[in-house]
Structures are given as structure tokens and as C-alpha cells.
Design an enzyme around this catalytic site. Structure first.
Site, PDB file in Angstrom:
ATOM      1  N   ASP A  34       0.824  -1.210   0.000  1.00  0.00           N
ATOM      2  CA  ASP A  34       0.000   0.000   0.000  1.00  0.00           C
ATOM      3  C   ASP A  34       0.860   1.263   0.000  1.00  0.00           C
ATOM      4  OD1 ASP A  34      -2.421   1.368  -0.042  1.00  0.00           O
ATOM      5  OD2 ASP A  34      -2.544   1.482   2.143  1.00  0.00           O
ATOM      6  N   HIS A  76       2.090   3.205  -9.062  1.00  0.00           N
ATOM      7  CA  HIS A  76       1.903   1.767  -9.310  1.00  0.00           C
ATOM      8  C   HIS A  76       3.095   1.217 -10.103  1.00  0.00           C
ATOM      9  CE1 HIS A  76      -1.935   2.217  -7.525  1.00  0.00           C
ATOM     10  NE2 HIS A  76      -2.515   2.818  -8.549  1.00  0.00           N
ATOM     11  N   LEU A 126      10.126 -20.965  -4.965  1.00  0.00           N
ATOM     12  CA  LEU A 126       9.176 -20.106  -4.247  1.00  0.00           C
ATOM     13  C   LEU A 126       7.766 -20.201  -4.840  1.00  0.00           C
ATOM     14  CD1 LEU A 126       8.859 -17.696  -2.127  1.00  0.00           C
ATOM     15  CD2 LEU A 126       9.143 -16.196  -4.109  1.00  0.00           C
TER      16      LEU A 126
HETATM   17  C1  IPE Z   1      -5.433  -2.546   0.079  1.00  0.00           C
HETATM   18  O1  IPE Z   1      -5.130  -1.209  -0.095  1.00  0.00           O
HETATM   19  C2  IPE Z   1      -5.412  -3.267  -1.222  1.00  0.00           C
HETATM   20  C3  IPE Z   1      -4.104  -3.368  -1.890  1.00  0.00           C
HETATM   21  C4  IPE Z   1      -2.969  -2.932  -1.434  1.00  0.00           C
HETATM   22  C5  IPE Z   1      -4.130  -4.042  -3.156  1.00  0.00           C
HETATM   23  P1  IPE Z   1      -6.251  -0.086  -0.231  1.00  0.00           P
HETATM   24  O2  IPE Z   1      -5.550   1.186  -0.462  1.00  0.00           O
HETATM   25  O3  IPE Z   1      -7.261  -0.498  -1.229  1.00  0.00           O
HETATM   26  O4  IPE Z   1      -6.918  -0.146   1.214  1.00  0.00           O
HETATM   27  P2  IPE Z   1      -7.791   0.937   1.984  1.00  0.00           P
HETATM   28  O5  IPE Z   1      -8.810   1.466   1.019  1.00  0.00           O
HETATM   29  O6  IPE Z   1      -6.849   2.017   2.417  1.00  0.00           O
HETATM   30  O7  IPE Z   1      -8.361   0.198   3.125  1.00  0.00           O
HETATM   31  C1  IPE Z   2      -1.745   0.218  -3.293  1.00  0.00           C
HETATM   32  O1  IPE Z   2      -1.500   1.590  -3.332  1.00  0.00           O
HETATM   33  C2  IPE Z   2      -2.003  -0.360  -4.664  1.00  0.00           C
HETATM   34  C3  IPE Z   2      -3.403  -0.659  -4.948  1.00  0.00           C
HETATM   35  C4  IPE Z   2      -4.360  -0.636  -4.072  1.00  0.00           C
HETATM   36  C5  IPE Z   2      -3.732  -1.023  -6.291  1.00  0.00           C
HETATM   37  P1  IPE Z   2      -2.669   2.659  -3.326  1.00  0.00           P
HETATM   38  O2  IPE Z   2      -3.064   2.918  -4.743  1.00  0.00           O
HETATM   39  O3  IPE Z   2      -3.763   2.230  -2.435  1.00  0.00           O
HETATM   40  O4  IPE Z   2      -1.919   3.917  -2.746  1.00  0.00           O
HETATM   41  P2  IPE Z   2      -2.467   4.921  -1.652  1.00  0.00           P
HETATM   42  O5  IPE Z   2      -2.850   4.112  -0.459  1.00  0.00           O
HETATM   43  O6  IPE Z   2      -3.638   5.633  -2.254  1.00  0.00           O
HETATM   44  O7  IPE Z   2      -1.307   5.822  -1.392  1.00  0.00           O
HETATM   45 MG    MG Z   3      -4.100   2.498  -0.445  1.00  0.00          MG
END
Ligand code: IPE
Ligand code: IPE
Ligand code: MG
Length: 242
Positions: free
Chosen positions: A12, A29, A123
Site C-alpha cells: 500500500d 503503481h 518459491l
Molecule cells: C489494500 O489497499 C489493497 C491493496 C494494497 C491491493 P487499499 O488502499 O485499497 O486499502 P484501503 O482502502 O486504504 O483500506
Molecule cells: C496500493 O497503493 C495499490 C493498490 C491498491 C492497487 P494505493 O493505490 O492504495 O496507494 P495509496 O494508499 O492511495 O497511497
Molecule cells: Mg491504499
């Protein structure tokens, strides 16, 4: 040092990483690919048996269409570009999640990548795409209900192992180390069933900045945990080794 058998990671913070640089979220990303490579390499070298990465949740479909489209294109690109490298490292790749929601093109790439690496014994790498922990439990419940309806199974025969065998991580040990980057201290519907006794490690580092020293910090944290699984620590059996 106690090495986890199975590490699960919520990757995240990509969006915030990009926004802090004045770039579009999707740049984050893309920047998140390198830490994925690092984790695969390090886990393979350190003898971790399984690594499960949360790449896209069942709730992430709620994001703006342009972000979703870019992420899906990135998955296709990654599968095309990385599968030979994974194969060379003897990694066995599986995608977990609701594939029916993915484009036919992505489903085809997934099937091809899984087939290419299915015989590998290194793995075990699971990438969760369109995955939700509740969805996973519901799917397993449906499979069991069908077996009961057909007469193959009686309701009073159902136990925890049976449900586990019908879930996405069937055949793998439960994750013993759960890592989340990006500063949020929540599970966000990742592997609900399987993390019942995982050790949780939360890092404020945004995923694109997650480097080997951060992974080492998580492994060190894991090594210091005393795992009791509800029992008491008995002399001569160090809890953290169980
Ligand atoms: C969780 O992150 C999902 C992934 C990292 C793929 P999110 O960014 O979607 O989670 P919330 O919305 O902060 O809970
Ligand atoms: C995690 O990073 C990746 C996905 C959920 C696809 P985020 O896109 O949630 O990044 P933040 O949390 O908004 O910074
Ligand atoms: Mg996020």
C-alpha cells in the site's frame, strides 16, 4: 533466525508516493514494480516457501476507471515481461481472486503464466488480483454447499480443514508473517481466513520505497515474536520456533 514459511504483503501507498512527487497515482503503481522484484528475489534466497502479494482488492474496482484500466494494463505487461524471469528462478506463480471480473485478455495471460511455471518447485508466489477475503470464504462455502446438496458431504462432517481446502490458498501453509506498508493499520479484506495466527508487521514506508532493509526489519520483528497459538510457553520449546 526464525524464517517465516509464508509471507503475505499488502503493498500500500503507491498513490501517495506519486502524489507527493506531483505525479499521477499510476506513476506510483509503476514504481511499485521494483519492490515486488526485490521481495521475490529475497524470499527465494532466504528459503521462504511462499509469498502472497495483494495487488488489487475486490473493493479497488470502486476507483476511477482510468486508474483501474492502467492497473489492468500493468498486470498484462508484467505477466508478459516477467514470466520467463520467474521461470528461470523456479518460481511457481498463481493468481488468486475473482478472475471472472478480469478481461479475457488478462485471463488468458494469467492462464499462460501459470501453465509456464506450474512445474516449478521453488518459491510459491501468489498475486491477489480482484481478491477479497470475504469473497474467498463465500466461494468456499458455496463449494461445500454444492457438495452437501449433491449428497457427497454431510453438514456435520464439515470442519476447518475442509473449508481451508476450498479456499484460494489451499495447499499452502497459513501466512505466518503479514506485512502492510503505507502506514494504515488495517487488513482491508485481505486473507481473512488464513491470517488467524499471523504475526502482523505494519510499516509507514510507502510501497515504492520498500527496500531490502525494510523487509529485513519485518523479518527481525518476526524473529523476536513469541508465538504461543493460545497455549502457554513451556520450558524447552521456544514459542517462536513453532
Ligand atoms: C489494500 O489497499 C489493497 C491493496 C494494497 C491491493 P487499499 O488502499 O485499497 O486499502 P484501503 O482502502 O486504504 O483500506
Ligand atoms: C496500493 O497503493 C495499490 C493498490 C491498491 C492497487 P494505493 O493505490 O492504495 O496507494 P495509496 O494508499 O492511495 O497511497
Ligand atoms: Mg491504499
Amino acid at each position: 533466525m526464525a524464517i517465516p514459511k509464508h509471507i503475505a504483503i499488502v503493498m500500500d501507498g503507491n498513490g501517495r508516493w506519486a502524489q507527493a512527487r506531483g505525479e499521477p497515482r499510476t506513476a506510483g503503481h509503476r514504481a511499485g514494480i521494483e519492490p515486488v522484484r526485490m521481495c521475490i528475489r529475497e524470499c527465494a534466497e532466504r528459503g521462504v516457501e511462499a509469498l502472497t502479494l495483494f495487488a488489487f482488492s475486490s473493493e479497488n474496482w470502486r476507483r476511477p476507471e482510468t486508474e483501474v484500466t492502467t492497473l489492468m494494463s500493468l498486470f498484462v505487461e508484467m505477466l508478459d515481461r516477467e514470466v520467463e524471469e520467474l521461470h528461470a528462478k523456479a518460481v511457481r506463480l498463481r493468481i488468486i481472486g475473482n478472475r471472472q471480473r478480469l478481461s479475457v485478455r488478462l485471463q488468458q495471460r494469467i492462464a499462460a503464466a501459470e501453465l509456464r511455471t506450474v512445474g516449478n518447485t521453488g518459491l510459491r508466489l501468489q498475486v491477489a488480483v480482484s481478491y477479497g477475503g470475504r469473497w474467498d470464504i463465500v466461494e468456499a462455502a458455496r463449494a461445500i454447499a454444492r457438495e452437501c446438496a449433491s449428497g457427497a458431504l454431510r453438514a456435520d462432517e464439515i470442519d476447518e480443514d475442509m473449508l481451508g481446502e476450498r479456499m484460494q490458498l489451499a495447499g499452502l501453509p497459513d501466512p505466518d508473517l503479514f506485512i502492510r506498508t503505507g502506514g494504515e493499520v488495517r487488513v482491508s479484506n485481505f486473507l481473512l481466513w488464513n491470517i488467524a495466527y499471523a504475526e502482523l508487521h505494519f510499516s509507514d514506508v510507502l510501497w515504492p520505497d520498500f527496500q531490502v532493509n525494510e523487509l529485513e526489519a519485518a523479518l527481525g520483528d518476526f524473529d523476536r515474536r513469541q508465538r504461543r497459538f493460545g497455549a502457554v510457553q513451556t520450558q524447552g520449546t521456544p514459542g517462536r520456533r513453532t
